[in-house]
Each structure stands twice: as structure tokens, then as C-alpha cells.
Design a protein around this motif. Sequence first.
Motif, PDB file in Angstrom:
ATOM      1  N   HIS A   1     -14.374  -8.115  -1.102  1.00  0.00           N
ATOM      2  CA  HIS A   1     -14.694  -8.755   0.183  1.00  0.00           C
ATOM      3  C   HIS A   1     -13.605  -8.532   1.240  1.00  0.00           C
ATOM      4  O   HIS A   1     -13.893  -8.487   2.430  1.00  0.00           O
ATOM      5  CB  HIS A   1     -14.892 -10.259  -0.046  1.00  0.00           C
ATOM      6  CG  HIS A   1     -15.179 -11.024   1.199  1.00  0.00           C
ATOM      7  ND1 HIS A   1     -16.377 -10.906   1.891  1.00  0.00           N
ATOM      8  CD2 HIS A   1     -14.414 -11.897   1.921  1.00  0.00           C
ATOM      9  CE1 HIS A   1     -16.327 -11.674   2.963  1.00  0.00           C
ATOM     10  NE2 HIS A   1     -15.162 -12.276   3.007  1.00  0.00           N
ATOM     11  N   THR A   2     -12.361  -8.401   0.801  1.00  0.00           N
ATOM     12  CA  THR A   2     -11.227  -8.418   1.736  1.00  0.00           C
ATOM     13  C   THR A   2     -10.831  -7.016   2.200  1.00  0.00           C
ATOM     14  O   THR A   2     -10.518  -6.161   1.376  1.00  0.00           O
ATOM     15  CB  THR A   2      -9.992  -9.062   1.041  1.00  0.00           C
ATOM     16  OG1 THR A   2     -10.416 -10.234   0.357  1.00  0.00           O
ATOM     17  CG2 THR A   2      -8.914  -9.410   2.044  1.00  0.00           C
ATOM     18  N   PRO A   3     -10.805  -6.776   3.527  1.00  0.00           N
ATOM     19  CA  PRO A   3     -10.292  -5.480   4.004  1.00  0.00           C
ATOM     20  C   PRO A   3      -8.769  -5.449   3.852  1.00  0.00           C
ATOM     21  O   PRO A   3      -8.103  -6.448   4.126  1.00  0.00           O
ATOM     22  CB  PRO A   3     -10.688  -5.449   5.490  1.00  0.00           C
ATOM     23  CG  PRO A   3     -11.384  -6.734   5.770  1.00  0.00           C
ATOM     24  CD  PRO A   3     -11.185  -7.655   4.622  1.00  0.00           C
ATOM     25  N   ARG A   4      -8.234  -4.334   3.379  1.00  0.00           N
ATOM     26  CA  ARG A   4      -6.784  -4.225   3.201  1.00  0.00           C
ATOM     27  C   ARG A   4      -6.229  -3.067   4.017  1.00  0.00           C
ATOM     28  O   ARG A   4      -6.863  -2.019   4.142  1.00  0.00           O
ATOM     29  CB  ARG A   4      -6.434  -3.994   1.714  1.00  0.00           C
ATOM     30  CG  ARG A   4      -6.517  -5.225   0.853  1.00  0.00           C
ATOM     31  CD  ARG A   4      -6.383  -4.901  -0.624  1.00  0.00           C
ATOM     32  NE  ARG A   4      -7.490  -4.098  -1.123  1.00  0.00           N
ATOM     33  CZ  ARG A   4      -8.690  -4.582  -1.425  1.00  0.00           C
ATOM     34  NH1 ARG A   4      -8.946  -5.870  -1.276  1.00  0.00           N
ATOM     35  NH2 ARG A   4      -9.648  -3.790  -1.851  1.00  0.00           N
ATOM     36  N   TYR A   5      -5.015  -3.247   4.522  1.00  0.00           N
ATOM     37  CA  TYR A   5      -4.315  -2.186   5.242  1.00  0.00           C
ATOM     38  C   TYR A   5      -4.031  -1.034   4.269  1.00  0.00           C
ATOM     39  O   TYR A   5      -3.694  -1.270   3.114  1.00  0.00           O
ATOM     40  CB  TYR A   5      -3.012  -2.777   5.810  1.00  0.00           C
ATOM     41  CG  TYR A   5      -2.066  -1.771   6.399  1.00  0.00           C
ATOM     42  CD1 TYR A   5      -2.408  -1.042   7.544  1.00  0.00           C
ATOM     43  CD2 TYR A   5      -0.814  -1.543   5.821  1.00  0.00           C
ATOM     44  CE1 TYR A   5      -1.524  -0.116   8.084  1.00  0.00           C
ATOM     45  CE2 TYR A   5       0.074  -0.616   6.359  1.00  0.00           C
ATOM     46  CZ  TYR A   5      -0.299   0.093   7.497  1.00  0.00           C
ATOM     47  OH  TYR A   5       0.563   1.022   8.025  1.00  0.00           O
ATOM     48  N   GLU A   6      -4.184   0.218   4.739  1.00  0.00           N
ATOM     49  CA  GLU A   6      -4.003   1.358   3.832  1.00  0.00           C
ATOM     50  C   GLU A   6      -2.831   2.262   4.197  1.00  0.00           C
ATOM     51  O   GLU A   6      -2.672   3.340   3.635  1.00  0.00           O
ATOM     52  CB  GLU A   6      -5.316   2.164   3.751  1.00  0.00           C
ATOM     53  CG  GLU A   6      -6.408   1.397   3.003  1.00  0.00           C
ATOM     54  CD  GLU A   6      -7.765   2.098   2.997  1.00  0.00           C
ATOM     55  OE1 GLU A   6      -7.791   3.342   3.042  1.00  0.00           O
ATOM     56  OE2 GLU A   6      -8.794   1.384   2.935  1.00  0.00           O
ATOM     57  N   GLY A   7      -2.025   1.822   5.151  1.00  0.00           N
ATOM     58  CA  GLY A   7      -0.880   2.644   5.572  1.00  0.00           C
ATOM     59  C   GLY A   7       0.364   2.394   4.739  1.00  0.00           C
ATOM     60  O   GLY A   7       0.372   1.555   3.842  1.00  0.00           O
ATOM     61  N   PRO A   8       1.475   3.121   5.054  1.00  0.00           N
ATOM     62  CA  PRO A   8       2.690   3.036   4.231  1.00  0.00           C
ATOM     63  C   PRO A   8       3.668   1.916   4.634  1.00  0.00           C
ATOM     64  O   PRO A   8       4.575   1.587   3.883  1.00  0.00           O
ATOM     65  CB  PRO A   8       3.345   4.409   4.448  1.00  0.00           C
ATOM     66  CG  PRO A   8       2.904   4.818   5.830  1.00  0.00           C
ATOM     67  CD  PRO A   8       1.554   4.180   6.069  1.00  0.00           C
ATOM     68  N   GLU A   9       3.506   1.337   5.836  1.00  0.00           N
ATOM     69  CA  GLU A   9       4.497   0.360   6.311  1.00  0.00           C
ATOM     70  C   GLU A   9       4.378  -0.965   5.563  1.00  0.00           C
ATOM     71  O   GLU A   9       3.280  -1.401   5.245  1.00  0.00           O
ATOM     72  CB  GLU A   9       4.328   0.075   7.823  1.00  0.00           C
ATOM     73  CG  GLU A   9       4.626   1.249   8.723  1.00  0.00           C
ATOM     74  CD  GLU A   9       3.417   2.148   8.914  1.00  0.00           C
ATOM     75  OE1 GLU A   9       2.338   1.796   8.391  1.00  0.00           O
ATOM     76  OE2 GLU A   9       3.560   3.188   9.569  1.00  0.00           O
ATOM     77  N   VAL A  10       5.548  -1.576   5.308  1.00  0.00           N
ATOM     78  CA  VAL A  10       5.542  -2.907   4.677  1.00  0.00           C
ATOM     79  C   VAL A  10       6.485  -3.845   5.431  1.00  0.00           C
ATOM     80  O   VAL A  10       7.446  -3.405   6.058  1.00  0.00           O
ATOM     81  CB  VAL A  10       5.969  -2.857   3.187  1.00  0.00           C
ATOM     82  CG1 VAL A  10       4.995  -2.057   2.349  1.00  0.00           C
ATOM     83  CG2 VAL A  10       7.370  -2.320   3.018  1.00  0.00           C
TER      84      VAL A  10
END
Length: 316
Positions: free
Chosen positions: A154-163
Motif C-alpha cells: 500500500h505504501t509508496p516508497r522513495y527509490e533514490g540513493p539519498e538518506v
Amino acid sequence: MATVTVPPVLTSPRDDAIHLYRAFKGLGCDTAAVINILGYRNASQRSLIQQEYRAMYSEDLNKRLVSELRGNVERAVVLWMHDPATRDATIVRKALSGDVIDLKAATEVICSRTSTQIQQFKQIYYAIFGVLLESDIEYQASGDHKKLLLAYVHTPRYEGPEVDRLMVGNDAKALFKAGEKKLGTDEKIFIKIFSERSRAHLAAVSHAYHNTTTFDMYQAIKKETSGYFEHGLLTILQCAENPGNYFAKVLHKAMKGLGTNDSTLIRVIVTRAEIDMQYIKAEYRKKYGKTLNDAVHSETSGHYRAFLLSLLGPNH
């Protein structure tokens, strides 16, 4: 990095369709000819072959393959003919509603996919099967495992490298407090962090966790959770850190001991061949001291072996 080898001089999709039609004609199917075409074509080429076949012979190539092939080679080739999202939808639907419910397979596919991949296969799942993926999960899974899967799809997640380093530190502390530090486990915290955070973030949390406590995250999950819930959390974490290593272990387990788990072998090789099979092969060799091709060769036979090896590419 894909492993499928496409010939340097390629026949046209129309010629491929004609050759496939000829392979089906007469008594019995020329399975070797079918493999020599379909095992060496990428996704867009396979799609064009299907279009040409339908236009020329007014029939669905996949249906023809089902009627002509048998056993494991049929299962592998037919799965290979789908695009990735349809393939995932088909595997998960069968795992959640087939003759034998396979929650482990459904969990592996869901928890090893990116947010974008899940959104794509969720749409196809509903379009093909007329039921929401969430409804099947609701019906077949239970407890914290069900809560994790529902949150994850259900949850969209960020897929980039930054944290965000501060957030990473806070999550590591929160997981420690929710698990090792208390009597019992606060599963809600694990579900929230594992379903909402990006892969890069989770990998950083795992590293930070190791620096703040005697256990690493893997040990903590194994100590604090169990069953399918544990399997889901470990899959998410391992695919955040090193998906190649994760799938190398899954394949090794499928071929270890007496007998081979063919459904796992087919699922992993067919779904990863055009994504990251080069990395999986490298991890397999590093971990087990032999090539994945050699392992598959010794565990399979006939046309089924030839097809899987065609997807794995050169033996190195």
C-alpha cells in the motif's frame, strides 16, 4: 544486469513466428526449436513475436505453448513470455489462490520488489483476476505477516540513493527499543519502518543498528520474530542491502539436499534473468565456490535444463 544472450544477427519477429508455428506442426512439438528461439529473445522481441504470431495464425502464442509443452519446461517458458508485471501478478495470484497456497513465494515476490514494481503488478493483478491483491492477502495471510504485506503493497516508497542520517539514527534506536531492549516485541514499529522506508535508508539503518548494539539487524529479526513475518522482514532487509546475495541464497536452498524445488528455481531465474542475474551469478560463485550454471546443470535435465541455461547466459 541481464544474462539473456540475443544473437548478433537476428531473424525478424515474423520469421520467428513462422519457425515456432513449424515447431508445433506434426506429431509432437519440436521443443528444442522453441527454446532456441524464445530462450534467446529479450522482452520487447518476445512481445513482437507474440503480436506477429497472433496476426498470422489468429491464435494466442501463449495458449499454444501451454498445449504443446509439458511439465517444468512449459511452466518456465510460459512464465517467460509474460512482461515482468504480469509475471509477478501471475506468480502471486497462484501462490495466494492456487491448489497449494504458497505464502513464502508470495512474500518473496512482494517483499523483493520496488514500490514502482508493486504498483504496476497490483494494477495488472486486478485487471486480469478481477480481485484486489490486498483482498487475497487479507484472505490468506494472518497476524503480523498480513499487516506487513498490506502495509508494504500500500505504501509508496522513495527509490533514490539519498538518506537522512538523523532519521536513520532514530530508526535504528526505535527498532532496538521495539525489539531487543524490551520484553516481547513491538511489531508495529518494525512494520512501520520496514514498509515506509527506502532501500537505501534501510541499508543505512542496518549499518547504524550494528554500531549501537551487539547484534546485527538480521540476528535481531531472527531473535524477535518468527514464521512468515520473519521471512518478510528478512527479505525486505536483504533486498535493501544486496538483492544479488539474497537471490543466490534462495537458489542455493532450492537445489540443496535431496530433490530440487523447481517452482523456486523457475520463479527466480525467469523473473531475474532480465534484471540482475549477472549479480546473482557473481554472488552465487563467491558464496558457494561453483557457478550457478553448473549447479542448475547438475539439478535439471533435458529441455528444461536447456531453457534455464539459455536464460543464465555464458557459464562464468
